[in-house]
Scaffold this motif. Sequence first.
Motif, PDB file in Angstrom:
ATOM      1  N   VAL A  37      23.465 -58.336 -25.636  1.00  0.00           N
ATOM      2  CA  VAL A  37      23.932 -57.980 -24.299  1.00  0.00           C
ATOM      3  C   VAL A  37      22.728 -57.690 -23.407  1.00  0.00           C
ATOM      4  CG1 VAL A  37      25.280 -56.313 -22.952  1.00  0.00           C
ATOM      5  CG2 VAL A  37      26.068 -56.999 -25.224  1.00  0.00           C
ATOM      6  N   ALA A  38      22.798 -58.157 -22.170  1.00  0.00           N
ATOM      7  CA  ALA A  38      21.808 -57.821 -21.147  1.00  0.00           C
ATOM      8  C   ALA A  38      22.556 -57.193 -19.978  1.00  0.00           C
ATOM      9  CB  ALA A  38      21.051 -59.065 -20.686  1.00  0.00           C
ATOM     10  N   ARG A  39      22.051 -56.068 -19.506  1.00  0.00           N
ATOM     11  CA  ARG A  39      22.668 -55.390 -18.366  1.00  0.00           C
ATOM     12  C   ARG A  39      21.713 -55.422 -17.192  1.00  0.00           C
ATOM     13  NH1 ARG A  39      23.855 -52.731 -22.899  1.00  0.00           N
ATOM     14  NH2 ARG A  39      26.027 -52.388 -23.406  1.00  0.00           N
ATOM     15  N   ARG A  40      22.262 -55.705 -16.024  1.00  0.00           N
ATOM     16  CA  ARG A  40      21.458 -55.747 -14.805  1.00  0.00           C
ATOM     17  C   ARG A  40      21.330 -54.345 -14.242  1.00  0.00           C
ATOM     18  NH1 ARG A  40      22.376 -56.036  -9.402  1.00  0.00           N
ATOM     19  NH2 ARG A  40      24.622 -56.230  -9.659  1.00  0.00           N
ATOM     20  N   SER A  41      20.123 -53.977 -13.896  1.00  0.00           N
ATOM     21  CA  SER A  41      19.895 -52.708 -13.214  1.00  0.00           C
ATOM     22  C   SER A  41      20.511 -52.789 -11.818  1.00  0.00           C
ATOM     23  CB  SER A  41      18.393 -52.432 -13.095  1.00  0.00           C
ATOM     24  OG  SER A  41      18.158 -51.326 -12.257  1.00  0.00           O
ATOM     25  N   PRO A  42      21.124 -51.716 -11.338  1.00  0.00           N
ATOM     26  CA  PRO A  42      21.721 -51.745  -9.998  1.00  0.00           C
ATOM     27  C   PRO A  42      20.715 -52.067  -8.893  1.00  0.00           C
ATOM     28  CG  PRO A  42      22.395 -49.769 -11.182  1.00  0.00           C
ATOM     29  CD  PRO A  42      21.354 -50.457 -12.026  1.00  0.00           C
ATOM     30  N   ASP A  43      19.436 -51.837  -9.154  1.00  0.00           N
ATOM     31  CA  ASP A  43      18.393 -52.116  -8.157  1.00  0.00           C
ATOM     32  C   ASP A  43      17.947 -53.575  -8.155  1.00  0.00           C
ATOM     33  OD1 ASP A  43      18.444 -49.408  -7.517  1.00  0.00           O
ATOM     34  OD2 ASP A  43      16.826 -48.938  -8.929  1.00  0.00           O
ATOM     35  N   ASP A  44      18.306 -54.335  -9.189  1.00  0.00           N
ATOM     36  CA  ASP A  44      17.882 -55.733  -9.305  1.00  0.00           C
ATOM     37  C   ASP A  44      18.860 -56.665  -8.601  1.00  0.00           C
ATOM     38  OD1 ASP A  44      15.766 -54.912 -10.835  1.00  0.00           O
ATOM     39  OD2 ASP A  44      16.702 -55.423 -12.752  1.00  0.00           O
TER      40      ASP A  44
END
Length: 87
Positions: A37-44
């Motif tokens: 799993v990869a999660r995107r940072s809210p800032d990206d």
Amino acid sequence: MHNHWIVDLDFDEDEDRTTCTAKLSGFSAPGALGVGVARRSPDDTPDSTVGEELAAARACSDLAHALIDQAADGIQRRTHESAHLHY
């Protein structure tokens, strides 16, 4: 003896997360799979390529560990001794 296994990567994505399942296929391929799993940072900013690459790498790593665990189990069944395989 010649054997050929194929690693199939299947992706599932939403806005914040990419999940990858890595599964072996082919004649006599063991029933092993891995999940990453990869999660995107809210800032990206969204970038599906990066998420897929990271999720795939993690899924393949998980698959590798599953195969090593299966090999260790097979050794232990045959030898009746603990197998000490390294990752």
